[in-house]
Design a protein around this motif. Structure first.
Motif: not given
Length: 581
Positions: A306, A334-335, A312, A304, A330
């Protein structure tokens, strides 16, 4: 020989008992009376039975891929340990659906219908025949092509060898083109239309084109022909402006909400299977402790982007930092599809009001899936909801991938396909040229083009847990990923209290399989025992390894399934798929 023919006659003439049209009882057996074929209501009832072939369980396809890991012994393709089918009609080698479809096509000429009506009925049947053969070819490779119903007198056809894949898939393409031409251009949810046929055509042709491109050992011709057909089908559907992605302008909720309603959103959903009369529940797939405790893998989470469109790995260049990164970190920035697909720090389950963390009784990696999961009232079944079979986002990504594989994907193409998907969740758009991503390049052995790999990333993120990943890996010839070391969250150490959501309270305490929890247990803490096949990547700490045993190398013959041994005994012309002997 007569005994064998009798057995085969039963196999080819059996009609599945779950078909709606079996409720009708005309003067003689269904379809045998002339009056049956002159009644349009009878024709409608017969053809409605084809909808029972739309398999809701297709959405579980990721369970055998590198997107998920299973508790205990993983699926066969993961371990390379198989139970070979023996009985007639077992292991997927069943032709009842085809018999019913061909029976309908062969007899529809008896009906007193206008040409347009007759063509629409035939188009519906050919749509399902194309789907049937696509499933068979993707499972077995070469298969016998039948366009007519067989009788016990058709000994030569019954005992023929398998037809070449290229021949069968050309016939599938012809059926799809007929369906596109003659099905109505009407927007349905539970029925098949011209738009459904175009969407399925984009799926099937993309599969076949990439399979031929990457499986060079098979020497299959015309990969570009099928990729072009996939791109054209997607282009036609996009240009029609019939569908759009569901959105309310809320990037952190819209993707999740797409899968929640009982009656799905037909702006985006091209085909759904409703569950009013047959049991199929989304929620227990991921919350029941008897369904395998599937959890997402670190590989998926790492793919995925960012929120700002960086990878990432670009955001965290240090491999050591990524390897030891906490579950909490994590998920940061993020997305938005990541937190709408997996339980995240601060997660509040739909139908509840309190925060909760990943439940290790319901998943085995720490990355707990909640995409399409409903409220707790659905945990034991119930909460019938439409199962999404085909949606517009897939068509957009099929189009982008086909063009990328052909080397013709332009910025204008990206903006009307892949970037439309990204825009729903507020991800920065993809702009050409695309820089190489070492993570993606290391993941796939047979493709290094940065643009094609970026399309694959988008496909994986958007369609996760919808059933595509296993067939994607097969068509791309990336079988080694079935045998990769699947990892979960980072564990700072055995016998340590871990605060997963960093709210100041411990949530997790990990023990070895044969250990007992400490005497003074803390309320709210999960005391999680690693099972006998699990471990941590660094012994006493590290990434969770739900299956920590050695796995054999993947063999190319594992891309297709074996034919049941009794079928080979009856018809020696079939010949077993290589490797399964």
């Amino acid at each position: 020989m007569k005994k064998i023919l009798a057995i085969l006659a039963v196999a080819f003439t059996a009609i599945s008992c779950n078909n709606d049209f079996l409720e009708l009882r005309p003067e003689t057996q269904l379809g045998e009376s002339e009056s049956f074929w002159t009644s349009e209501s009878s024709l409608r009832t017969f053809s409605d039975g084809f909808y029972n072939y739309v398999d809701r369980s297709l959405v579980t396809g990721d369970f055998t891929s590198d997107n998920c890991e299973h508790i205990g012994n993983p699926p066969e393709i993961r371990r390379g340990v198989y139970a070979l089918p023996t009985a007639l009609g077992s292991g997927g080698w069943n032709w009842t659906q085809l018999r019913n479809i061909n029976y309908f096509i062969n007899n529809i000429e008896k009906a007193e219908l206008a040409d347009a009506s007759r063509n629409e009925y035939v188009a519906l049947a050919k749509f399902f025949r194309a789907w049937f053969y696509y499933n068979k070819v993707s499972q077995f490779g070469d298969v016998p092509w039948y366009s007519n119903v067989l009788s016990t007198n058709d000994e030569e056809l019954i005992f023929k060898a398998r037809d070449p894949r290229a021949t069968v898939m050309d016939s599938v393409l012809n059926d799809l083109n007929f369906a596109v031409q003659y099905l109505p251009a009407v927007k349905y949810k539970n029925r098949i239309s011209k738009w459904t046929a175009l969407a399925l055509k984009s799926r099937i042709c993309l599969y076949e084109g990439t399979y031929r491109k990457y499986h060079t050992e098979l020497n299959l011709p015309q990969a570009d022909k099928f990729l072009t057909e996939a791109a054209n089908a997607g282009e036609q559907l996009i240009s029609s402006n019939t569908y759009k992605l569901y959105t309310t302008g809320s990037p952190y909720t819209d993707y999740f909400q797409l899968f929640q309603p009982k009656n799905t959103y037909t702006d985006e959903v091209i085909l759904a299977r409703s569950s009013d009369t047959q049991t199929f529940y989304y929620t227990p797939l991921f919350t029941s402790t008897s369904n395998g405790n599937y959890g997402a893998t670190r590989s998926l989470i790492s793919s995925y982007l960012m929120k700002d469109g960086k990878t990432f790995q670009q955001a965290y260049p240090s491999q050591a930092q990524r390897d030891t990164m906490s579950y909490f970190a994590e998920f940061k920035d993020r997305d938005p599809r990541l937190v709408q697909s997996l339980v995240y720090p601060g997660y509040v389950r739909v139908g509840t009001t309190s925060k909760s963390v990943s439940d290790f009784a319901q998943n085995t990696t720490g990355y707990m899936i909640h995409k399409a999961v409903g409220p707790p009232s659905e945990d034991q079944g119930g909460g019938y909801r439409d199962v999404i079979i085909i949606r517009y986002a897939e068509v957009l990504l099929n189009f982008a991938e086909a063009k990328a594989e052909l080397g013709t994907l332009t910025q204008a193409d990206i903006d009307k396909s892949l970037n439309v998907v990204r825009n729903r969740v507020g991800i920065a758009p993809l702009k050409l040229p695309v820089a190489a991503d070492p993570f993606q390049a290391a993941l796939y052995e047979h493709q290094s083009d940065p643009l094609t790999l970026e399309v694959r990333r988008e496909r994986r993120s958007e369609l996760a847990f919808e059933g595509f990943r296993t067939l994607d890996l097969k068509r791309w010839n990336e079988g080694q990923l079935f045998r990769a070391k699947y990892e979960g969250i980072y564990i700072t150490g055995l016998h340590k209290y871990i605060d997963l959501d960093q709210d100041g309270k411990p949530d997790l305490y990990v023990l070895k399989n044969n250990e007992t929890p400490p005497a003074n247990q803390i309320s709210g803490v999960q005391y999680y025992r690693l099972n006998t096949v699990a471990g941590l990547s660094e012994g006493e700490k590290g990434r969770l390894l739900p299956y920590n045993r050695a796995l054999p190398a993947f063999n190319t013959w594992e891309y297709v399934s074996p034919i049941p041994s009794e079928e080979l005994t009856i018809n020696p012309e079939l010949q077993q798929n290589p490797g399964w002997k």
